[in-house]
Design a protein around this motif. Structure first.
Motif, PDB file in Angstrom:
ATOM      1  N   UNK A  46      12.383  13.538   9.519  1.00 60.33           N
ATOM      2  CA  UNK A  46      11.559  13.303   8.337  1.00 60.33           C
ATOM      3  C   UNK A  46      10.143  12.960   8.760  1.00 60.33           C
ATOM      4  N   UNK A  47       9.204  13.315   7.891  1.00 59.72           N
ATOM      5  CA  UNK A  47       7.791  12.999   8.092  1.00 59.72           C
ATOM      6  C   UNK A  47       7.272  12.474   6.758  1.00 59.72           C
ATOM      7  N   UNK A  48       6.907  11.195   6.717  1.00 58.59           N
ATOM      8  CA  UNK A  48       6.571  10.573   5.434  1.00 58.59           C
ATOM      9  C   UNK A  48       5.116  10.155   5.299  1.00 58.59           C
ATOM     10  N   UNK A  49       4.361  10.085   6.370  1.00 56.38           N
ATOM     11  CA  UNK A  49       2.955   9.695   6.273  1.00 56.38           C
ATOM     12  C   UNK A  49       2.195  10.245   7.475  1.00 56.38           C
ATOM     13  N   UNK A  50       0.916  10.497   7.270  1.00 59.29           N
ATOM     14  CA  UNK A  50       0.098  11.115   8.313  1.00 59.29           C
ATOM     15  C   UNK A  50      -0.989  10.164   8.790  1.00 59.29           C
ATOM     16  N   UNK A  51      -1.199  10.166  10.095  1.00 58.38           N
ATOM     17  CA  UNK A  51      -2.317   9.446  10.715  1.00 58.38           C
ATOM     18  C   UNK A  51      -2.409   7.994  10.265  1.00 58.38           C
ATOM     19  N   UNK A  52      -1.305   7.281  10.370  1.00 55.59           N
ATOM     20  CA  UNK A  52      -1.341   5.861  10.055  1.00 55.59           C
ATOM     21  C   UNK A  52      -1.435   5.046  11.339  1.00 55.59           C
ATOM     22  N   UNK A  53      -2.307   4.059  11.337  1.00 61.51           N
ATOM     23  CA  UNK A  53      -2.431   3.171  12.492  1.00 61.51           C
ATOM     24  C   UNK A  53      -1.728   1.833  12.241  1.00 61.51           C
ATOM     25  N   UNK A  54      -0.905   1.788  11.194  1.00 60.55           N
ATOM     26  CA  UNK A  54      -0.081   0.600  10.950  1.00 60.55           C
ATOM     27  C   UNK A  54       1.109   0.622  11.896  1.00 60.55           C
ATOM     28  N   UNK A  55       1.251  -0.409  12.698  1.00 62.62           N
ATOM     29  CA  UNK A  55       2.368  -0.462  13.641  1.00 62.62           C
ATOM     30  C   UNK A  55       3.719  -0.526  12.934  1.00 62.62           C
ATOM     31  N   UNK A  56       3.715  -0.856  11.657  1.00 71.28           N
ATOM     32  CA  UNK A  56       4.968  -0.951  10.900  1.00 71.28           C
ATOM     33  C   UNK A  56       5.485   0.406  10.446  1.00 71.28           C
ATOM     34  N   UNK A 104       0.807  -1.209   0.000  1.00 73.33           N
ATOM     35  CA  UNK A 104       0.000   0.000   0.000  1.00 73.33           C
ATOM     36  C   UNK A 104       0.843   1.263   0.000  1.00 73.33           C
ATOM     37  N   UNK A 105       0.446   2.231  -0.818  1.00 71.06           N
ATOM     38  CA  UNK A 105       1.108   3.537  -0.825  1.00 71.06           C
ATOM     39  C   UNK A 105       0.566   4.353   0.340  1.00 71.06           C
ATOM     40  N   UNK A 106       1.465   4.791   1.215  1.00 72.62           N
ATOM     41  CA  UNK A 106       1.061   5.534   2.400  1.00 72.62           C
ATOM     42  C   UNK A 106       0.981   7.033   2.134  1.00 72.62           C
ATOM     43  N   UNK A 107       1.936   7.539   1.354  1.00 75.20           N
ATOM     44  CA  UNK A 107       1.961   8.971   1.062  1.00 75.20           C
ATOM     45  C   UNK A 107       2.921   9.209  -0.098  1.00 75.20           C
ATOM     46  N   UNK A 108       3.015  10.465  -0.535  1.00 70.37           N
ATOM     47  CA  UNK A 108       3.799  10.806  -1.712  1.00 70.37           C
ATOM     48  C   UNK A 108       4.793  11.911  -1.382  1.00 70.37           C
ATOM     49  N   UNK A 109       5.938  11.565  -0.773  1.00 72.42           N
ATOM     50  CA  UNK A 109       6.915  12.596  -0.425  1.00 72.42           C
ATOM     51  C   UNK A 109       7.384  13.413  -1.620  1.00 72.42           C
TER      52      UNK A 109
END
Length: 424
Positions: free
Chosen positions: A188-198, A152-157
Motif C-alpha cells: 500500500x501507498x498512502x502518502x507522498x513525500x512526508x517527513x513525519x517519522x510517524x 493532519x490529513x496526509x492524503x486521500x486514498x
C-alpha cells in the motif's frame, strides 16, 4: 538557513570543462551511505529489502550502485523491466507494481520471475490469461477514505486510482490460492513525500493488522509486506529531515506489537523508496545566461523546466546555491527562470540570493529523484547529460546530452528525415 552542496565551484568547473551545463550530477558516496543507513534501520527484520523505484532515476549506473548495496528494483513499465534486466536484476530482485497494465508488460514481468503486485481484483483473471499465476503474488491495498496522522490529513486514498478494497483483497487471495498461489504479499501507498517519522510506523500498523485479518480469513501465507514509498526529504532547509533510524524503530515496535503475537513474526518487510534514496544526492548544475530587470529582477539559466519539472508542475521548492558565493549575504531578490515559452518556467520566485552575474554557476538541490526522469522536449528543448561524481572525486558521464538527431529520430519514417540530417 542554507543547504551545503556536495561540490565546490572548482569541482563544478572541472566537470563543466568536459560536460557543458546544464547537467544532473549524482553523488556516489552519499547514495551508498544512505542505502547503508536504510539497511541498518531495518536490520532487525531478517527478510528486509529495498526495491528502488526506478521511475525516480532510471539510469543503469545508479541502479548498479544500489544493487551493490543490496537493493532490488521497483518497476512499473516494460522499459523499466528491460532496464533492470540489463543491469542483471533477476527474479525476486524485481518488484512489478503497475496499473492499467498492458499485456506485454505483465508478460515481461512474469518472464523475469518478478514479484507481481496486482493493482485490481480483475487483474487476477488477467494475469492468469496472459501469463500465469506464480506461487508468490502480491496485492495492492486501498483503504479508502482519508489518511490522517495526528490532526493532519496526509492524503486521500479514497480519491486514488490504486489498489483494492479489503473485501476485494480477501476475494483475490482466495481466488489466487485456488489457482495455485502459495505465498502472498501486501502492498500500500498512502502518502507522498512526508517527513513525519510517524508515517511509516502508522502505515505499517494498518498493513500489519490487515495481514492478520487476511491470514485469519483465508489461511493465506503472508510472505512479505511492502511499505512502498512516501518517506520524504527536506527540500527546504527549514523543513525537518526524515530520521530513518527512528522510522525503522517505530516500524519494529508495530511489528512486535501486531504481527509477532499473531504468529506472523517471519514476515519480510520491503520498501520502495525513490525520493528518499536519491533526491538529496543529485544536483541540477546550470549556468546563468542572462539577467533582466523590469518589474522584478530575473536571472535566466541554461536549464529550464524541461530539465526539472517539479517547480513548474507542483510549485515545489528546490534550494539554490550560487557556487563560489556561499558565504555572501542573500540580499537580492530574484526570480530564477528557464527559457521555455511558459511563464511558469521558474525554478524560484522572489528567492533571496547573493548578487548574481552572467556566467555564475548555480546548483539546484535535491534533484536526484524525479529530476531528469520527468524531463521532456517541449519547445524543442533537449534533455541534459547525467554525470556521476565518484567516491574518489573523479566524475563520469553516465548519460550524454540529447542532440538534435535524437529529437528528430522518430521522423525516420518520413521523407523529411534526410533534410533533418542536413541532406537535400
Amino acid at each position: 538557513m542554507q543547504k551545503v552542496p556536495f561540490i565546490t565551484l572548482e569541482q563544478a568547473q572541472q566537470i563543466i570543462a568536459d560536460v557543458p551545463t546544464p547537467f544532473h550530477l549524482y553523488d556516489e558516496k552519499g547514495i551508498r551511505e544512505n542505502a547503508r543507513r536504510l539497511y541498518k534501520a531495518f536490520s532487525w527484520n531478517k527478510g528486509f529489502k529495498e526495491y528502488f523505484a526506478v521511475k525516480a532515476t532510471p539510469n543503469p549506473y545508479i541502479l548498479k550502485i544500489l544493487q551493490e548495496e543490496g537493493c532490488g528494483v521497483d518497476c512499473s513499465s516494460y522499459t523499466e523491466l528491460m532496464l533492470s534486466e540489463a543491469c542483471d536484476f533477476k527474479g525476486h530482485e524485481i518488484m512489478f507494481s503497475s496499473n492499467v497494465t498492458p499485456v506485454e508488460d505483465m508478460q515481461k514481468a512474469y518472464e523475469l520471475g518478478a514479484y507481481i503486485n496486482l493493482d485490481d481484483y480483475t487483474h487476477v483473471e488477467f494475469l492468469e490469461r496472459v501469463a500465469g499465476i506464480p506461487e508468490t503474488v502480491c496485492c495492492r491495498y486501498n483503504p479508502g477514505g482519508v489518511f490522517s496522522l495526528g490532526n493532519g490529513i496526509m492524503d486521500n486514498p479514497g480519491e486514488a486510482k490504486y489498489g483494492m478494497s479489503e473485501v476485494q483483497m480477501e476475494s483475490a487471495f482466495k481466488k489466487l490460492m485456488a489457482k495455485g498461489a502459495k505465498r502472498f504479499g501486501i502492498h500500500a501507498f498512502l502518502a507522498s513525500n512526508t517527513t513525519y517519522n510517524e508515517y511509516y510506523p502508522t502505515l505499517a500498523g494498518i498493513l500489519f493488522e490487515l495481514a492478520v485479518r487476511l491470514n485469519k480469513a483465508t489461511g493465506a501465507k503472508i510472505a512479505f509486506i511492502n511499505l512502498s514509498g512516501g518517506v520524504g526529504v527536506d527540500y527546504a532547509p527549514y523543513q525537518p529531515a526524515s530520521d530513518i533510524m527512528a522510522i525503522g524503530e517505530g516500524v519494529r515496535k508495530k511489528f512486535e506489537e501486531i504481527l509477532v503475537p499473531a504468529g506472523l513474526g517471519d514476515v519480510a518487510l520491503f520498501t520502495e523508496l525513490g525520493r528518499f534514496m536519491l533526491a538529496p544526492y543529485g544536483h541540477l548544475v546550470a549556468t546563468v545566461l542572462h539577467e533582466k530587470h523590469i518589474q522584478k529582477d530575473y536571472v535566466g539559466l541554461d536549464a529550464c523546466a524541461a530539465n526539472l519539472m517539479r517547480p513548474a508542475m507542483y510549485g515545489s521548492y528546490h534550494h539554490i546555491t550560487v557556487l563560489g558565493k556561499e558565504d555572501e549575504p542573500c540580499d537580492r531578490i530574484y526570480d530564477v527562470t528557464g527559457g521555455l515559452c511558459e511563464n511558469n518556467d521558474k525554478f524560484a520566485i522572489d528567492r533571496p540570493l547573493p548578487k548574481i552575474e552572467v556566467g555564475d554557476v548555480l546548483v539546484l538541490h535535491d534533484t536526484g529523484a524525479h529530476g531528469f526522469s520527468m524531463g521532456y522536449n517541449y519547445n524543442g528543448k533537449l534533455r541534459s547529460a547525467e554525470v556521476l561524481l565518484k567516491e574518489d572525486g573523479t566524475h563520469e558521464l553516465i548519460r550524454r546530452a540529447e542532440t538534435a538527431d535524437d529529437y528528430f529520430a522518430t521522423f525516420d519514417c518520413t521523407p523529411f528525415w534526410p533534410r533533418l540530417h542536413g541532406g537535400q
